[in-house]
Design an enzyme around this catalytic site. Structure first.
Site, PDB file in Angstrom:
ATOM      1  N   GLU A 156     -13.500  -2.472  10.673  1.00 52.57           N
ATOM      2  CA  GLU A 156     -12.199  -3.048  10.996  1.00 52.57           C
ATOM      3  C   GLU A 156     -11.352  -2.151  11.892  1.00 52.57           C
ATOM      4  O   GLU A 156     -10.339  -2.579  12.423  1.00 52.57           O
ATOM      5  CB  GLU A 156     -11.441  -3.402   9.715  1.00 52.57           C
ATOM      6  CG  GLU A 156     -12.269  -4.343   8.875  1.00 52.57           C
ATOM      7  CD  GLU A 156     -11.460  -5.147   7.878  1.00 52.57           C
ATOM      8  OE1 GLU A 156     -10.329  -5.479   8.193  1.00 52.57           O
ATOM      9  OE2 GLU A 156     -11.993  -5.409   6.798  1.00 52.57           O
ATOM     10  N   SER A 212      -1.216   8.497  13.910  1.00 54.25           N
ATOM     11  CA  SER A 212      -0.566   8.622  15.223  1.00 54.25           C
ATOM     12  C   SER A 212      -1.609   8.996  16.267  1.00 54.25           C
ATOM     13  O   SER A 212      -2.678   9.526  15.948  1.00 54.25           O
ATOM     14  CB  SER A 212       0.519   9.693  15.166  1.00 54.25           C
ATOM     15  OG  SER A 212      -0.086  10.976  15.176  1.00 54.25           O
ATOM     16  N   ASN A 213      -1.283   8.720  17.527  1.00 56.58           N
ATOM     17  CA  ASN A 213      -2.265   8.983  18.583  1.00 56.58           C
ATOM     18  C   ASN A 213      -2.653  10.457  18.657  1.00 56.58           C
ATOM     19  O   ASN A 213      -3.785  10.793  19.011  1.00 56.58           O
ATOM     20  CB  ASN A 213      -1.730   8.476  19.919  1.00 56.58           C
ATOM     21  CG  ASN A 213      -1.725   6.950  19.966  1.00 56.58           C
ATOM     22  OD1 ASN A 213      -2.076   6.303  18.976  1.00 56.58           O
ATOM     23  ND2 ASN A 213      -1.361   6.386  21.097  1.00 56.58           N
ATOM     24  N   GLU A 214      -1.721  11.327  18.296  1.00 55.13           N
ATOM     25  CA  GLU A 214      -2.041  12.760  18.314  1.00 55.13           C
ATOM     26  C   GLU A 214      -3.044  13.103  17.209  1.00 55.13           C
ATOM     27  O   GLU A 214      -3.952  13.904  17.408  1.00 55.13           O
ATOM     28  CB  GLU A 214      -0.765  13.592  18.151  1.00 55.13           C
ATOM     29  CG  GLU A 214       0.098  13.636  19.399  1.00 55.13           C
ATOM     30  CD  GLU A 214       0.715  12.293  19.764  1.00 55.13           C
ATOM     31  OE1 GLU A 214       0.928  11.467  18.849  1.00 55.13           O
ATOM     32  OE2 GLU A 214       0.952  12.065  20.956  1.00 55.13           O
ATOM     33  N   GLN A 229       0.837  -1.191   0.000  1.00 54.78           N
ATOM     34  CA  GLN A 229       0.000   0.000   0.000  1.00 54.78           C
ATOM     35  C   GLN A 229       0.874   1.243   0.000  1.00 54.78           C
ATOM     36  O   GLN A 229       1.601   1.483   0.967  1.00 54.78           O
ATOM     37  CB  GLN A 229      -0.883  -0.044   1.266  1.00 54.78           C
ATOM     38  CG  GLN A 229      -1.651   1.205   1.552  1.00 54.78           C
ATOM     39  CD  GLN A 229      -2.126   1.216   3.012  1.00 54.78           C
ATOM     40  OE1 GLN A 229      -1.915   0.265   3.750  1.00 54.78           O
ATOM     41  NE2 GLN A 229      -2.754   2.293   3.420  1.00 54.78           N
ATOM     42  N   GLY A 230       0.842   2.026  -1.096  1.00 53.56           N
ATOM     43  CA  GLY A 230       1.709   3.195  -1.195  1.00 53.56           C
ATOM     44  C   GLY A 230       0.977   4.485  -0.852  1.00 53.56           C
ATOM     45  O   GLY A 230       0.420   5.144  -1.737  1.00 53.56           O
ATOM     46  N   TYR A 231       0.970   4.846   0.428  1.00 59.95           N
ATOM     47  CA  TYR A 231       0.299   6.066   0.872  1.00 59.95           C
ATOM     48  C   TYR A 231       1.328   7.115   1.297  1.00 59.95           C
ATOM     49  O   TYR A 231       1.489   8.140   0.643  1.00 59.95           O
ATOM     50  CB  TYR A 231      -0.655   5.766   2.042  1.00 59.95           C
ATOM     51  CG  TYR A 231      -2.000   5.157   1.658  1.00 59.95           C
ATOM     52  CD1 TYR A 231      -2.216   4.569   0.416  1.00 59.95           C
ATOM     53  CD2 TYR A 231      -3.059   5.168   2.556  1.00 59.95           C
ATOM     54  CE1 TYR A 231      -3.439   4.010   0.085  1.00 59.95           C
ATOM     55  CE2 TYR A 231      -4.291   4.610   2.228  1.00 59.95           C
ATOM     56  CZ  TYR A 231      -4.479   4.037   0.989  1.00 59.95           C
ATOM     57  OH  TYR A 231      -5.693   3.486   0.672  1.00 59.95           O
ATOM     58  N   SER A 232       2.033   6.864   2.403  1.00 58.29           N
ATOM     59  CA  SER A 232       2.938   7.875   2.969  1.00 58.29           C
ATOM     60  C   SER A 232       4.075   8.220   2.021  1.00 58.29           C
ATOM     61  O   SER A 232       4.521   7.400   1.232  1.00 58.29           O
ATOM     62  CB  SER A 232       3.543   7.368   4.279  1.00 58.29           C
ATOM     63  OG  SER A 232       2.550   7.194   5.242  1.00 58.29           O
TER      64      SER A 232
END
Lengths: 376, 386
Positions: free
Chosen positions: B245, B369-371, B126-129
């Site tokens: 999910e 991320s959690n933030e 999966q190419g996202y970032s």
């Protein structure tokens, strides 16, 4: 917003919540609390009567004893709603704890009289069973038996609704294990001392000097007393956890609303990320408290007694920590307003601290949980 | 062969069927693998066994070769998978690309790609970032320029999990720019990684493993028919994947594993006799117990046929932070043994204290991320102003 979520097929729980909201609209909890505090009371008699009339005080008592014959799910929903509304009455002690003791005690004329009066609101039945801690100089309560009945000497502490009480449900140690009996508030030799509680209600200590009770007032004896008290503690802890979860949820909502209104630097302070992340943490703590309460209630209907006890310990610990820490942060986010007596948020904090310290602080409950689990 | 109606089975029977499958088809040496993300070849036996038995794709509809499980049954599937120590398979095809094609792909795309996912012929990543587009994914810059019936793709992806064992990549690329709405102009492209101009470079992580990679595109020619959905509208395609999910990101699995290791080390070293340790342990233990209650609160919504809201991500935040707290406690208990990179002694056994401590850094970062999660919760759940 956070809430203990139960199946509610016939809408009973929603109705219960609505009726608490209606009562709190007529007679707001914070106003009642302030009035009680300034007259050094331990309960609001008008509010208590209204609650008895609504069937809440005898909620857990079976119908043949004058109660509503409902269960722990309804109690949790009721206590949560009372917590939200800051209707800071001694529901955990004078309703839940007392009801479960009376419900589980063997049938007797005295038991039936107390149960009916408790549910109707005509009697105020206050449990008195907390022995002085080992840090206290007070004398332990002791009971002696003779042919005429029971004689009590010594002291009991942390009695809620002590001045309001018409009758005390006293648990005293005897040579045979223990005794549960009722003692009229006007008994000769019985004196009451009071100290202000942090949540605005007075807390009583009872001193017994040769207080005599006839045998008819004995409700249970020997080993069964421990089991009765145990079950009453379990139920009261669920009620306290639910009330604490309600306090936590409401404190989050109040803080969200305050920070959305409060403008500094030309923006509502709720638009700042540092504030937003704090609010999310508070909300998450309240959600976890609600989920823990639901788990505690659901586990009571299972056959595993140990699992049921552990769930209650977890819920009371979680809700106690959540409510106190959410309210601390709520006071902080209200800024200087939060430190005033005029704003209600501080009343929520004080109530949270008091309830979290009742029947076991979180740390002690967690250690009990781990001990139970590791013993298996 | 008639397809089994798995949803009609009782939960117990379904669980038993999964256990039976694992007993028959999963080689012992693949159970409870230390490696979090094995390569395709390392677990191919298990992948093909699942395919043969019809268990590879739990949520795809039956007509595409899936099991068509409802969320309740899917939760059992995932639970048993973890409990029985099944190794993670390269699952981007099954978990992400398949569902996206089923929802947004053309009939032709479904017919081409879905069977090849099931057969293992296509292994997807999966190419996202991108290097400058992590949390702020919509700022991505890998460009796809139209040239006749092809797009010419140039740019770079990063943190592409298992790209070094994949032969297809599902990429978000920029086909146009709109400075007001940056989410516009992003398109989903399916790219054959054997096309000239694609280069993959694995990146070692803190645990010393190479789960993720950089993927470079240098004038890579991709047929126009490899677009999924509308051109410039790929953001909505990519966003639609999560659904129920998301609850799995908040499962208590990782802290469960971690506390088992902490308990083992604590028993071996007599730490339960130490009141200070016991107090901290009790806190972690109850955090884990209450996470179970909170997980159940959301799982029940799915079992009752409801849909999850944005609020489910509190589970992700809680479980990833708890995982860290427990592994930190384990490192503290290890004393000077915490200097070792490999496993440390716990009585007659060994405990992978450092492995889990390092591993626990990642989940708080990935999957949003959690933030970022808290930013979303602030808006979507608490209704706080921007």
């Amino acid at each position: 917003m956070p809430r203990a979520i139960f199946d509610d097929p016939d809408g009973t729980l929603a109705m219960l919540r609505d009726s608490v909201e209606a009562l709190s609209a007529r007679s707001p909890g914070p106003a009642s609390l302030r009035a009680k505090r300034s007259r050094k009371g331990d309960s609001d008699p008008a509010l208590w009567s209204a609650m008895a009339e609504a069937g809440w005080v005898g909620l857990l008592l079976p119908e043949n004893l004058g109660g509503a014959g409902l269960g722990l799910t309804e109690q949790a929903v009721l206590s949560e709603a009372l917590g939200r509304a800051l209707i800071a009455e001694p529901i955990a002690a004078s309703s839940v704890f007392a009801s479960v003791l009376l419900r589980d005690a063997p049938s007797s004329t005295e038991r039936d009289r107390l149960a009916a009066g408790l549910a109707a609101g005509s009697l105020r039945v206050s449990p008195a069973w907390r022995r002085p801690s080992r840090h206290s100089a007070a004398r332990m309560l002791a009971a002696s038996e003779d042919q005429a009945g029971i004689a009590l000497d010594g002291e009991l502490q942390f009695v809620d609704a002590a001045t309001s009480a018409t009758d005390f449900l006293v648990v005293a140690p005897t040579r045979a294990g223990g005794v549960l009996l009722s003692v009229p508030a006007a008994s000769p030799g019985l004196t009451l001392e009071e100290r202000a509680g942090v949540d605005g209600a007075m807390i009583g200590s009872l001193r017994f000097e040769r207080v005599r009770a006839p045998r008819e007032r004995v409700l249970a004896q020997a080993e069964s007393v421990d089991a009765l008290v145990d079950n009453a503690v379990l139920h009261a802890r669920v009620a306290l956890a639910a009330e604490l979860a309600g306090i936590a949820s409401k404190a989050v909502e109040m803080t969200i609303s305050y920070t959305k209104d409060r403008v500094q630097f030309g923006r509502p302070i709720a638009s700042f990320q540092a504030v937003q992340h704090r609010l999310v943490d508070m909300w998450s703590d309240a959600e976890f408290a609600c989920a823990a309460v639901v788990n505690a209630v659901v586990r009571q209907s299972g056959s595993d007694r140990r699992a049921a006890r552990m769930a209650v310990l977890a819920a009371k610990a979680r809700a106690g920590d959540a409510a106190t820490s959410v309210c601390r942060r709520a006071v902080h986010l209200h800024g200087a307003m939060g430190f005033t007596d005029e704003h209600d948020i501080g009343l929520y904090l004080k109530r949270a601290v008091a309830l979290s310290a009742t029947l076991g602080q979180p740390e002690a409950l967690r250690l009990e949980f781990v001990e139970l689990e590791r013993a298996a | 062969m008639m397809a089994t109606d798995w949803n009609a089975l009782s939960d117990e029977d379904f669980r038993a069927a999964f256990r039976d499958l694992v007993k028959r088809r999963l080689p012992t040496e693949l159970r409870f693998m230390r490696k979090q993300r094995p390569l395709f070849d390392e677990v191919a036996v298990w992948y093909h066994a699942l395919a043969e038995e019809g268990w590879l794709s739990p949520v795809w509809p039956v007509k595409y070769g899936g099991m068509g499980l409802n969320p309740a049954k899917h939760m059992i599937y995932v639970e048993e998978w973890g409990r029985l120590g099944c190794p993670r398979i390269p699952d981007h095809g099954i978990g992400l690309i398949g569902p996206l094609l089923i929802e947004h792909g053309t009939e032709e795309q479904k017919a081409t790609y879905l069977p090849k996912i099931l057969s293992g012929e296509h292994v997807w990543c999966q190419g996202y970032s991108e290097p400058n587009s992590g949390s702020d994914l919509a700022s991505l810059r890998t460009a796809a320029v139209r040239d006749g019936d092809h797009f010419v793709v140039s740019g770079q992806k990063i943190w592409t999990t298992l790209a070094h064992c994949a032969n297809w990549i599902f990429a978000l690329v920029r086909t146009s720019r709109d400075d007001k709405v940056r989410q516009k102009g992003i398109t989903v492209l399916l790219i054959d990684m054997t096309t000239p101009g694609v280069k993959v470079r694995p990146i070692a992580n803190l645990r010393g493993e190479t789960d993720f990679c950089e993927v470079f595109f240098d004038n890579v020619r991709v047929p126009v028919e490899n677009i999924v959905g509308e051109i410039d509208q790929g953001w909505n395609v990519a966003k639609s994947v999560l659904g129920h999910e998301r609850i799995f990101l908040g499962a208590p699995t990782r802290p469960e594993i971690a506390i088992e290791r902490l308990e083992k080390l604590a028993r071996a070293r007599g730490a339960f006799e130490d009141p200070a340790f016991l107090s901290r342990y009790a806190k972690h233990r109850l955090d884990l117990y209450d996470l179970g209650s909170a997980f159940e609160r959301f799982a029940k919504v799915l079992r009752d046929g409801g849909e999850l809201g944005a609020d489910v991500s509190i589970l992700k935040i809680f479980t990833t932070e708890l995982y860290q707290r427990i592994t930190e406690e384990t490192i503290a208990l290890a004393g000077e043994d915490a200097r070792y990179f490999d496993d440390i002694e716990a009585g007659n056994d060994r405990v992978d204290a450092m492995n889990l401590f390092l591993d626990s850094r990642a989940p708080a970062i990935f999957g949003g991320s959690n933030e970022i999660q808290k930013n979303i919760l602030s808006k979507a759940v608490l209704g706080l102003p921007g």
